[in-house]
Design a protein around this motif. Structure first.
Motif, PDB file in Angstrom:
ATOM      1  N   GLY A  11     -14.955 -48.685  22.799  1.00 59.29           N
ATOM      2  CA  GLY A  11     -14.169 -49.865  23.125  1.00 59.29           C
ATOM      3  C   GLY A  11     -14.714 -51.149  22.505  1.00 59.29           C
ATOM      4  O   GLY A  11     -13.986 -52.139  22.377  1.00 59.29           O
ATOM      5  N   HIS A  12     -15.991 -51.127  22.112  1.00 56.33           N
ATOM      6  CA  HIS A  12     -16.555 -52.306  21.457  1.00 56.33           C
ATOM      7  C   HIS A  12     -15.824 -52.622  20.153  1.00 56.33           C
ATOM      8  O   HIS A  12     -15.733 -53.786  19.758  1.00 56.33           O
ATOM      9  N   GLY A  13     -15.324 -51.606  19.479  1.00 55.86           N
ATOM     10  CA  GLY A  13     -14.637 -51.845  18.208  1.00 55.86           C
ATOM     11  C   GLY A  13     -13.450 -52.779  18.357  1.00 55.86           C
ATOM     12  O   GLY A  13     -13.302 -53.745  17.604  1.00 55.86           O
ATOM     13  N   LEU A  14     -12.598 -52.498  19.349  1.00 56.17           N
ATOM     14  CA  LEU A  14     -11.436 -53.369  19.591  1.00 56.17           C
ATOM     15  C   LEU A  14     -11.862 -54.772  20.000  1.00 56.17           C
ATOM     16  O   LEU A  14     -11.281 -55.765  19.563  1.00 56.17           O
ATOM     17  N   ARG A  15     -12.866 -54.841  20.850  1.00 58.44           N
ATOM     18  CA  ARG A  15     -13.343 -56.153  21.319  1.00 58.44           C
ATOM     19  C   ARG A  15     -13.912 -56.968  20.168  1.00 58.44           C
ATOM     20  O   ARG A  15     -13.627 -58.155  20.029  1.00 58.44           O
ATOM     21  N   LEU A  16     -14.712 -56.321  19.325  1.00 62.82           N
ATOM     22  CA  LEU A  16     -15.319 -57.032  18.203  1.00 62.82           C
ATOM     23  C   LEU A  16     -14.274 -57.461  17.172  1.00 62.82           C
ATOM     24  O   LEU A  16     -14.301 -58.588  16.680  1.00 62.82           O
ATOM     25  N   SER A  17     -13.345 -56.572  16.871  1.00 64.10           N
ATOM     26  CA  SER A  17     -12.338 -56.896  15.858  1.00 64.10           C
ATOM     27  C   SER A  17     -11.364 -57.972  16.342  1.00 64.10           C
ATOM     28  O   SER A  17     -10.715 -58.621  15.525  1.00 64.10           O
ATOM     29  N   ALA A  18     -11.274 -58.196  17.644  1.00 64.66           N
ATOM     30  CA  ALA A  18     -10.389 -59.234  18.182  1.00 64.66           C
ATOM     31  C   ALA A  18     -11.023 -60.627  18.115  1.00 64.66           C
ATOM     32  O   ALA A  18     -10.326 -61.627  18.281  1.00 64.66           O
ATOM     33  N   LEU A  19     -12.327 -60.691  17.861  1.00 65.19           N
ATOM     34  CA  LEU A  19     -12.995 -61.989  17.788  1.00 65.19           C
ATOM     35  C   LEU A  19     -12.640 -62.686  16.471  1.00 65.19           C
ATOM     36  O   LEU A  19     -12.534 -62.024  15.432  1.00 65.19           O
ATOM     37  N   PRO A  20     -12.477 -64.006  16.489  1.00 64.42           N
ATOM     38  CA  PRO A  20     -12.124 -64.738  15.270  1.00 64.42           C
ATOM     39  C   PRO A  20     -13.344 -64.986  14.385  1.00 64.42           C
ATOM     40  O   PRO A  20     -13.894 -66.095  14.320  1.00 64.42           O
ATOM     41  N   CYS A  21     -13.773 -63.936  13.707  1.00 62.34           N
ATOM     42  CA  CYS A  21     -14.978 -64.010  12.887  1.00 62.34           C
ATOM     43  C   CYS A  21     -14.970 -62.898  11.850  1.00 62.34           C
ATOM     44  O   CYS A  21     -14.142 -61.989  11.908  1.00 62.34           O
ATOM     45  N   GLU A  22     -15.904 -62.992  10.927  1.00 59.28           N
ATOM     46  CA  GLU A  22     -16.151 -61.911   9.976  1.00 59.28           C
ATOM     47  C   GLU A  22     -17.382 -61.153  10.457  1.00 59.28           C
ATOM     48  O   GLU A  22     -18.471 -61.714  10.557  1.00 59.28           O
ATOM     49  N   LEU A  23     -17.198 -59.885  10.813  1.00 58.94           N
ATOM     50  CA  LEU A  23     -18.302 -59.063  11.304  1.00 58.94           C
ATOM     51  C   LEU A  23     -19.206 -58.632  10.159  1.00 58.94           C
ATOM     52  O   LEU A  23     -18.716 -58.246   9.085  1.00 58.94           O
ATOM     53  N   VAL A  24     -20.511 -58.672  10.409  1.00 59.60           N
ATOM     54  CA  VAL A  24     -21.514 -58.278   9.415  1.00 59.60           C
ATOM     55  C   VAL A  24     -22.602 -57.497  10.135  1.00 59.60           C
ATOM     56  O   VAL A  24     -23.127 -57.955  11.156  1.00 59.60           O
ATOM     57  N   TRP A  25     -22.957 -56.322   9.625  1.00 60.81           N
ATOM     58  CA  TRP A  25     -24.070 -55.571  10.194  1.00 60.81           C
ATOM     59  C   TRP A  25     -25.376 -56.291   9.846  1.00 60.81           C
ATOM     60  O   TRP A  25     -25.670 -56.537   8.674  1.00 60.81           O
ATOM     61  N   ALA A  26     -26.172 -56.606  10.866  1.00 62.43           N
ATOM     62  CA  ALA A  26     -27.477 -57.235  10.703  1.00 62.43           C
ATOM     63  C   ALA A  26     -28.485 -56.372  11.449  1.00 62.43           C
ATOM     64  O   ALA A  26     -29.001 -56.725  12.503  1.00 62.43           O
ATOM     65  N   THR A  27     -28.752 -55.209  10.887  1.00 64.29           N
ATOM     66  CA  THR A  27     -29.510 -54.176  11.568  1.00 64.29           C
ATOM     67  C   THR A  27     -30.364 -53.388  10.579  1.00 64.29           C
ATOM     68  O   THR A  27     -30.031 -53.313   9.394  1.00 64.29           O
ATOM     69  N   THR A  28     -31.408 -52.781  11.092  1.00 61.32           N
ATOM     70  CA  THR A  28     -32.219 -51.904  10.244  1.00 61.32           C
ATOM     71  C   THR A  28     -31.473 -50.615   9.906  1.00 61.32           C
ATOM     72  O   THR A  28     -31.919 -49.858   9.061  1.00 61.32           O
ATOM     73  N   TRP A  29     -30.326 -50.391  10.530  1.00 62.10           N
ATOM     74  CA  TRP A  29     -29.496 -49.239  10.172  1.00 62.10           C
ATOM     75  C   TRP A  29     -28.930 -49.418   8.769  1.00 62.10           C
ATOM     76  O   TRP A  29     -28.478 -48.466   8.157  1.00 62.10           O
ATOM     77  N   ARG A  50     -17.013 -44.574  14.552  1.00 57.81           N
ATOM     78  CA  ARG A  50     -17.063 -44.391  16.009  1.00 57.81           C
ATOM     79  C   ARG A  50     -16.391 -45.554  16.721  1.00 57.81           C
ATOM     80  O   ARG A  50     -15.783 -45.389  17.774  1.00 57.81           O
ATOM     81  N   LEU A  51     -16.494 -46.750  16.133  1.00 59.14           N
ATOM     82  CA  LEU A  51     -15.922 -47.953  16.737  1.00 59.14           C
ATOM     83  C   LEU A  51     -14.505 -48.244  16.244  1.00 59.14           C
ATOM     84  O   LEU A  51     -13.868 -49.182  16.726  1.00 59.14           O
ATOM     85  N   GLY A  52     -14.043 -47.482  15.274  1.00 59.38           N
ATOM     86  CA  GLY A  52     -12.725 -47.738  14.711  1.00 59.38           C
ATOM     87  C   GLY A  52     -12.697 -48.984  13.843  1.00 59.38           C
ATOM     88  O   GLY A  52     -11.661 -49.627  13.692  1.00 59.38           O
ATOM     89  N   LEU A  53     -13.835 -49.336  13.268  1.00 64.80           N
ATOM     90  CA  LEU A  53     -13.933 -50.500  12.405  1.00 64.80           C
ATOM     91  C   LEU A  53     -13.928 -50.070  10.944  1.00 64.80           C
ATOM     92  O   LEU A  53     -14.408 -48.975  10.621  1.00 64.80           O
ATOM     93  N   PRO A  54     -13.450 -50.925  10.061  1.00 59.98           N
ATOM     94  CA  PRO A  54     -13.582 -50.635   8.638  1.00 59.98           C
ATOM     95  C   PRO A  54     -15.053 -50.807   8.240  1.00 59.98           C
ATOM     96  O   PRO A  54     -15.842 -51.349   9.025  1.00 59.98           O
ATOM     97  N   PRO A  55     -15.423 -50.375   7.061  1.00 52.22           N
ATOM     98  CA  PRO A  55     -16.782 -50.683   6.599  1.00 52.22           C
ATOM     99  C   PRO A  55     -16.992 -52.200   6.595  1.00 52.22           C
ATOM    100  O   PRO A  55     -16.095 -52.961   6.203  1.00 52.22           O
ATOM    101  N   LEU A  56     -18.132 -52.619   7.072  1.00 50.48           N
ATOM    102  CA  LEU A  56     -18.451 -54.042   7.176  1.00 50.48           C
ATOM    103  C   LEU A  56     -19.499 -54.421   6.138  1.00 50.48           C
ATOM    104  O   LEU A  56     -20.279 -53.566   5.700  1.00 50.48           O
ATOM    105  N   PRO A  57     -19.551 -55.705   5.778  1.00 50.13           N
ATOM    106  CA  PRO A  57     -20.674 -56.147   4.946  1.00 50.13           C
ATOM    107  C   PRO A  57     -21.988 -55.851   5.677  1.00 50.13           C
ATOM    108  O   PRO A  57     -22.028 -55.836   6.917  1.00 50.13           O
ATOM    109  N   VAL A  58     -23.034 -55.643   4.920  1.00 52.09           N
ATOM    110  CA  VAL A  58     -24.337 -55.286   5.472  1.00 52.09           C
ATOM    111  C   VAL A  58     -25.387 -56.243   4.916  1.00 52.09           C
ATOM    112  O   VAL A  58     -25.450 -56.448   3.696  1.00 52.09           O
TER     113      VAL A  58
END
Length: 172
Positions: free
Chosen positions: A52-70, A81-89
């Protein structure tokens, strides 16, 4: 929208915000997915990721970016898993003497890189390791608005966190 016509960035960490940890294991719900087929090297903690985080995150007025050691693994393991497109990393630079000094001063090792990556754009950063030292440094060194939002790693992102992020992003 920001004055430049670009949406603010939302830098998103994985361990802690999306994969809660630190409490007894039986406290966490398990989210089964068709993506849970046995795979070599799969991470059993991925079952803690609430899709469910995918829908919540994609509804925010922003550009999502992975900022993780992953790094790019976040797009392979988490985005589907989140139903998100590939994000910038964010690509993390090799450690330097400056990073060692930052660590001695209490500055998180991600902070300087995220400010550079944002390149004067407004941003929110969601992580479980943010401190007041990071907030002060960003306020001093970043010309645009920034929200450094610490998430309790035992709970991960909660409704209250989404409210805080949404309100701040809409103001920016």
């Amino acid at each position: 929208m920001t004055g430049s016509g670009q949406l603010p960035l939302l830098f998103l960490d994985v361990d802690g915000p999306l994969i809660p940890f630190g409490a007894p294991a039986d406290q966490y719900p398990i989210y089964r997915s068709r993506l849970d087929l046995p795979a070599i090297g799969s991470n059993p903690l991925l079952a803690r990721v609430n899709p469910g985080h995918g829908l919540r995150l994609s509804a925010l007025p922003c550009e999502l970016v992975w900022a993780t050691t992953w790094t790019s693994d976040a797009n392979e393991c988490l985005s589907p898993r989140l139903g998100l497109p590939p994000l910038p990393v964010v690509d993390w630079p090799e450690p330097s003497d400056l990073d060692e000094q930052d660590a001695r001063d209490g500055l998180h090792w991600k902070t300087r890189t995220l400010v550079n990556w944002a390149a004067r754009r407004p941003f929110a950063w969601v992580d479980d390791e943010i401190t007041d030292i990071d907030r002060h440094w960003v306020h001093t060194c970043h010309a645009a608005p920034a929200l450094l939002h610490r998430v309790d790693p035992r709970q991960g992102i909660t409704e209250a966190d989404y409210t805080t992020l949404g309100e701040w992003l809409h103001r920016v």
